[in-house]
Design an enzyme around this catalytic site. Structure first.
Site, short mmCIF file in Angstrom:
data_model
loop_
_atom_site.label_atom_id
_atom_site.label_comp_id
_atom_site.label_asym_id
_atom_site.label_seq_id
_atom_site.Cartn_x
_atom_site.Cartn_y
_atom_site.Cartn_z
CB ALA A 238 -0.95 -0.04 1.18
NE ARG A 239 1.35 6.07 -1.75
CZ ARG A 239 1.14 5.47 -2.92
NH1 ARG A 239 1.41 4.20 -3.07
NH2 ARG A 239 0.68 6.15 -3.96
CD GLU A 268 8.22 4.20 -1.11
OE1 GLU A 268 7.87 3.21 -0.45
OE2 GLU A 268 7.83 4.44 -2.27
CG HIS A 286 6.45 2.24 -4.54
ND1 HIS A 286 6.16 3.27 -3.68
CD2 HIS A 286 5.28 1.95 -5.17
CE1 HIS A 286 4.88 3.59 -3.77
NE2 HIS A 286 4.32 2.80 -4.69
CB ILE A 287 8.31 -2.61 -8.74
CG1 ILE A 287 8.57 -3.85 -7.86
CG2 ILE A 287 9.56 -1.75 -8.85
CD1 ILE A 287 9.53 -4.87 -8.50
C1 GLV Z 1 1.46 3.36 -6.64
O1 GLV Z 1 1.89 3.23 -5.54
C2 GLV Z 1 0.23 4.04 -6.93
O2 GLV Z 1 -0.38 4.61 -6.01
O3 GLV Z 1 -0.18 4.04 -8.09
#
Ligand code: GLV
Length: 329
Positions: A238-239, A268, A286-287
């Site tokens: 998510a984040r 990050e 973050h991929i």
């Molecule tokens: C990626 O993290 C997005 O929010 O698209």
């Protein structure tokens, strides 16, 4: 004179060309991560901006860029954008939902499986030259099929993960979300709403897919990790900031949970140093949405929104995925 727009990061050239047909476009071919002051400088005189999930757009920035009328993001998460501040100034904001749902769910599932079956950890072992013989319990992990999948945040991506678990892997699905799903969707996914503590206690594999906000900051910290099974895995796509990374690193080191899969991190691209040293965590940069067709679809959707928001030719009209449609009148 054509309106001017800024594309904040390097994106696919043919997609930028769609903007060039209508706008005077400034790009960032070198893909520099601009400071706030640099971003404000590049935004001067721009009517629209193409952003990713990483440029902070807040009230002070908007006040320094009074000509800005549209902020169009190629990310689905928009915690980097102060939407009420944009709305108050009549600035249209859009994100990029839907087009990344299945790709991101694929990745979440892959990360969860990699954590459960210790794929990264065993690959590092093999590459290091340490593998000299087969042994009965080497890298024995936990099963995914038939296990209990816990989904924290049952939006579009959470539902796509639940569907994979229930239909593909015979998993029992439980979830926690502010609002419950319709009974028909719960029945299709075989998913049962539970409170957060029950989710943490009963999940064999917990996947976190809630949006980041002040309310979800450290939603999973030491107290929550203490409720989890010692055999459980935790996956966060998510984040950063939703999980307390320091508390997670400690729980992993002490084997209070079995393993984790993390695609997002607090602060990050910096990663908590403890996470870099514990073996039972799979770390990716973050991929989750990064398949080429999906990244192209996300960028194209941001362009569709920008073209519509700034009334470009035949594209003028309602942007496809606005977050504050009230500014359109
Ligand atoms: C990626 O993290 C997005 O929010 O698209």
């Amino acid at each position: 004179m054509k309106p001017a727009v800024l594309v904040c990061r390097a994106v696919f050239p043919d997609i930028v060309d769609r903007l060039r047909a209508h706008f005077d476009v400034e790009t960032n071919e070198a893909d520099v991560v601009w400071t706030r002051a640099e971003l404000i400088a590049h935004l001067q005189g721009k009517a629209g901006v193409f952003v990713t999930g990483t440029q902070p757009i807040d009230a002070a920035l908007l006040d320094a860029c009074p000509e800005l009328r549209a902020v169009c993001s190629m990310a689905v998460g928009y915690n980097n954008i102060d939407v009420p501040a944009c709305t108050a100034r009549g600035v249209l904001v859009s994100n990029a939902p839907d087009v990344l749902t299945e790709t991101t769910a694929d990745f979440g599932f892959a990360l969860m499986m990699a954590a459960a079956r210790r794929i990264a950890e065993s690959e590092h072992y093999l590459r290091s030259g340490a593998w000299t013989k087969w042994s009965v319990d080497a890298f024995a992990g936990t099963d995914v099929h038939g296990a209990t999948l816990g989904v924290l945040g049952m939006g579009r991506i959470g539902q796509a993960i639940a569907r994979r678990g229930a239909l593909g892997f015979g998993m029992k699905v439980i979830y926690h979300n502010r609002s419950r799903l319709d009974a028909a969707i719960e029945a299709e996914l075989g998913a049962r709403w539970v409170d957060k503590a029950t989710l943490l206690r009963e999940s064999d594999h917990l996947v976190i897919v809630v949006p980041y906000s002040a309310a979800s900051h450290h939603l999973v910290g030491a107290a929550e990790l203490a409720l989890m099974k010692p055999t459980a895995t935790l996956t966060n796509i998510a984040r950063g900031g939703i999980v307390d990374d320091a508390a997670l690193a400690q729980a992993l080191r002490e084997r209070r949970i079995a393993a984790a899969g993390l695609d997002v991190f607090e602060g990050e691209p910096a990663v908590h140093p403890e996470l870099l040293t514990v073996p039972n965590v799979v770390l990716t940069p973050h991929i989750a949405s990064a398949s080429l067709p999906t990244r192209r679809a996300m960028a194209n959707l941001a362009v569709d929104n920008l073209l519509a928001a700034l009334g470009a030719g035949e594209h003028a009209g309602r942007p496809p995925t606005p977050l504050n449609p009230e500014v359109l009148g």
